[in-house]
Design an enzyme around this catalytic site. Structure first.
Site, PDB file in Angstrom:
ATOM      1  N   TYR A   2     -64.251  14.570 -19.214  1.00 20.01           N
ATOM      2  CA  TYR A   2     -63.845  13.162 -19.350  1.00 20.01           C
ATOM      3  C   TYR A   2     -64.456  12.544 -20.613  1.00 20.01           C
ATOM      4  O   TYR A   2     -63.810  11.753 -21.308  1.00 20.01           O
ATOM      5  CB  TYR A   2     -64.233  12.353 -18.112  1.00 20.01           C
ATOM      6  CG  TYR A   2     -63.974  10.875 -18.308  1.00 20.01           C
ATOM      7  CD1 TYR A   2     -62.668  10.396 -18.480  1.00 20.01           C
ATOM      8  CD2 TYR A   2     -65.027   9.959 -18.369  1.00 20.01           C
ATOM      9  CE1 TYR A   2     -62.419   9.052 -18.692  1.00 20.01           C
ATOM     10  CE2 TYR A   2     -64.786   8.618 -18.582  1.00 20.01           C
ATOM     11  CZ  TYR A   2     -63.485   8.160 -18.745  1.00 20.01           C
ATOM     12  OH  TYR A   2     -63.247   6.830 -18.963  1.00 20.01           O
ATOM     13  N   TYR A  12     -69.634   0.141 -22.276  1.00 20.51           N
ATOM     14  CA  TYR A  12     -70.519   1.004 -21.490  1.00 20.51           C
ATOM     15  C   TYR A  12     -71.644   1.533 -22.374  1.00 20.51           C
ATOM     16  O   TYR A  12     -71.403   1.921 -23.525  1.00 20.51           O
ATOM     17  CB  TYR A  12     -69.746   2.213 -20.940  1.00 20.51           C
ATOM     18  CG  TYR A  12     -68.934   1.981 -19.678  1.00 20.51           C
ATOM     19  CD1 TYR A  12     -69.024   0.809 -18.941  1.00 20.51           C
ATOM     20  CD2 TYR A  12     -68.081   2.985 -19.217  1.00 20.51           C
ATOM     21  CE1 TYR A  12     -68.265   0.637 -17.790  1.00 20.51           C
ATOM     22  CE2 TYR A  12     -67.325   2.823 -18.063  1.00 20.51           C
ATOM     23  CZ  TYR A  12     -67.416   1.637 -17.354  1.00 20.51           C
ATOM     24  OH  TYR A  12     -66.672   1.479 -16.222  1.00 20.51           O
ATOM     25  N   GLU A  57     -60.443   5.860  -6.209  1.00 21.45           N
ATOM     26  CA  GLU A  57     -60.097   4.879  -7.240  1.00 21.45           C
ATOM     27  C   GLU A  57     -58.709   4.333  -6.878  1.00 21.45           C
ATOM     28  O   GLU A  57     -57.890   5.057  -6.301  1.00 21.45           O
ATOM     29  CB  GLU A  57     -60.079   5.575  -8.603  1.00 21.45           C
ATOM     30  CG  GLU A  57     -59.770   4.664  -9.776  1.00 21.45           C
ATOM     31  CD  GLU A  57     -59.986   5.381 -11.129  1.00 21.45           C
ATOM     32  OE1 GLU A  57     -61.090   5.899 -11.367  1.00 21.45           O
ATOM     33  OE2 GLU A  57     -59.018   5.423 -11.912  1.00 21.45           O
ATOM     34  N   ARG A  67     -59.390  10.573 -27.389  1.00 25.83           N
ATOM     35  CA  ARG A  67     -58.513   9.394 -27.357  1.00 25.83           C
ATOM     36  C   ARG A  67     -58.794   8.485 -28.543  1.00 25.83           C
ATOM     37  O   ARG A  67     -57.860   8.050 -29.240  1.00 25.83           O
ATOM     38  CB  ARG A  67     -58.722   8.639 -26.029  1.00 25.83           C
ATOM     39  CG  ARG A  67     -57.993   7.315 -25.960  1.00 25.83           C
ATOM     40  CD  ARG A  67     -57.947   6.729 -24.543  1.00 25.83           C
ATOM     41  NE  ARG A  67     -59.254   6.588 -23.913  1.00 25.83           N
ATOM     42  CZ  ARG A  67     -59.435   6.200 -22.637  1.00 25.83           C
ATOM     43  NH1 ARG A  67     -58.385   5.932 -21.868  1.00 25.83           N
ATOM     44  NH2 ARG A  67     -60.641   6.095 -22.130  1.00 25.83           N
ATOM     45  N   ARG A 110     -59.578  -3.814 -18.040  1.00 26.71           N
ATOM     46  CA  ARG A 110     -59.507  -3.712 -16.576  1.00 26.71           C
ATOM     47  C   ARG A 110     -58.113  -4.028 -16.043  1.00 26.71           C
ATOM     48  O   ARG A 110     -57.732  -3.580 -14.966  1.00 26.71           O
ATOM     49  CB  ARG A 110     -60.525  -4.648 -15.935  1.00 26.71           C
ATOM     50  CG  ARG A 110     -61.957  -4.338 -16.310  1.00 26.71           C
ATOM     51  CD  ARG A 110     -62.398  -2.986 -15.805  1.00 26.71           C
ATOM     52  NE  ARG A 110     -63.774  -2.682 -16.215  1.00 26.71           N
ATOM     53  CZ  ARG A 110     -64.345  -1.504 -16.007  1.00 26.71           C
ATOM     54  NH1 ARG A 110     -63.699  -0.530 -15.392  1.00 26.71           N
ATOM     55  NH2 ARG A 110     -65.588  -1.285 -16.410  1.00 26.71           N
TER      56      ARG A 110
HETATM   57  C1  3EB Z   1     -64.268   3.146 -14.719  1.00 23.67           C
HETATM   58  O1  3EB Z   1     -64.096   2.002 -14.324  1.00 23.67           O
HETATM   59  C2  3EB Z   1     -63.594   4.222 -13.930  1.00 23.67           C
HETATM   60  O2  3EB Z   1     -60.850   6.103 -19.362  1.00 23.67           O
HETATM   61  O3  3EB Z   1     -58.833   5.292 -19.262  1.00 23.67           O
HETATM   62  C3  3EB Z   1     -60.751   3.902 -14.893  1.00 23.67           C
HETATM   63  C4  3EB Z   1     -59.584   3.551 -15.590  1.00 23.67           C
HETATM   64  C5  3EB Z   1     -61.638   4.784 -15.461  1.00 23.67           C
HETATM   65  C6  3EB Z   1     -59.316   4.091 -16.851  1.00 23.67           C
HETATM   66  C7  3EB Z   1     -59.954   5.493 -18.769  1.00 23.67           C
HETATM   67  C8  3EB Z   1     -61.369   5.303 -16.733  1.00 23.67           C
HETATM   68  C9  3EB Z   1     -60.221   4.967 -17.421  1.00 23.67           C
HETATM   69  O4  3EB Z   1     -64.969   3.434 -15.696  1.00 23.67           O
HETATM   70  C10 3EB Z   1     -62.872   5.204 -14.751  1.00 23.67           C
END
Ligand code: 3EB
Length: 331
Positions: free
Chosen positions: A146, A206, A325, A153, A219
């Site tokens: 990931y 992050y 999720e 990406r 989000r």
């Molecule tokens: C998170 O909130 C969970 O990398 O495109 C959720 C939605 C998550 C999209 C992405 C990753 C992605 O971090 C993981």
């Protein structure tokens, strides 16, 4: 006379997402069908119509088809490995890239393709992107697939997107290897508004402990037209940037609902006409890490949202400690 695609103003874009049990060919024959998705082993693997996409994640029970219904006349085709359809305001597209184990390289190639495609199209704004890749949490530390995906990406796009141009997204792992990275998207003529969740740190902020490249997604995405639902990214039991309740699937589920509720509340300040979460206009899709937990997540959704059709899939969340999720659309 029916409207032709190019007489529709972008602000008139319409999208309805429905989960439906009907023969695939009947769904494809309906007017305004932009795309239809089949999940798991019971769904057709392919179809001559470019608007059909098979998602190989195993489904719990007999999953319905997911239908994207739009307001304009739909045209579709295939070009150089990309399946596409459009109605003058919105475009669906999908591509698959072989993945021999180098997730970063496969993702970089996929996003280079996506970038070139959108840049040359009348629909330059990706509102929502789904990514399905193999073995998403294999590999340790910064070699985790990931994390390599996040690097690929950003490289494929050529840069970190500005906060105002981030799409909503989902990134989920196949429980069994498929040998390919699958990407599909909804793009539009006009940009929407990326939304963040007050309970969660923006993913693009992050801290370093989650990898060398922060994930580039918002989000949720509030589309440019009121005729379209809120597009909700994959939402897990993350508060701030920390995973919560690693020991309890049920508590993770409750935390996700709190996150979804907070996200919809934030969206309602911008678009007061949006209903509260879990109205009849909510469509949720759950991804569950362990096959043995599928029935429980299905039951939890049925209990909390008895009136809503649902899709429950076997798929891996991109942090090992997260069991479930949920993504979807609302309004
Ligand atoms: C998170 O909130 C969970 O990398 O495109 C959720 C939605 C998550 C999209 C992405 C990753 C992605 O971090 C993981």
């Amino acid at each position: 006379m029916p409207p032709t695609p190019h007489t529709i103003a972008p602000a008139d874009a319409r999208l309805r997402v429905e989960y439906r049990w009907a023969p695939l060919d009947a769904l494809l024959a309906e007017p305004g069908l932009l795309a239809v998705f089949g999940f798991g082993d019971d769904a057709p693997a392919t179809h001559a119509d470019p608007r059909y996409l098979h998602v190989a994640l195993p489904a719990f029970g007999s999953a319905p088809f997911e239908c994207w219904q739009v307001g304009g006349d739909v045209r579709c085709g295939r070009h150089d490995g990309i399946a596409w359809s459009e109605d003058g305001t919105l475009q669906f597209g999908a591509l698959e890239i072989p993945d021999d184990g180098d997730a970063e390289a496969a993702t970089r190639r996929a996003y280079e393709r996506l970038q070139a495609w959108l840049g040359g199209s009348d629909y330059p704004h990706p509102l929502r992107i789904w990514n399905y890749l193999d073995a998403i949490t294999d590999g340790d530390s910064d070699d985790e697939r990931y994390r390599r995906f996040c690097v690929g990406r950003a490289q494929g796009l050529g840069r970190d997107l500005a906060p105002g141009e981030l799409p909503a997204a989902t990134a989920i792992g196949h429980p069994l290897p498929t040998g390919r990275l699958q990407l599909y998207w909804l793009a539009a003529r006009s940009a929407g508004t990326p939304l963040e969740n007050p309970r969660q740190l923006q993913a693009w902020r992050y801290p370093r402990q989650y990898g060398p490249q922060a994930p580039g997604f918002a989000r949720a995405l509030l589309p440019p037209s009121p005729g379209m639902p809120l597009l909700i990214s994959g939402t897990a039991a993350i508060v701030g940037h920390a995973s919560r309740h690693g020991d309890s699937l049920q508590t993770q589920f409750e935390e996700i609902l709190a996150n979804l509720d907070s996200l919809v509340t934030a969206a309602r300040t911008l678009r007061p006409g949006l209903p509260p979460l879990a109205s009849r206009q909510t469509r949720l899709k759950a991804y569950v890490r362990d096959a043995q937990d599928l029935a429980m997540v299905d039951a939890l959704l049925a209990q909390r949202f008895p009136d809503l059709p649902r899709v429950v899939l076997h798929g891996h969340v991109c942090r090992r400690e997260l069991a479930v999720e949920i993504d979807g659309v609302h309004g």
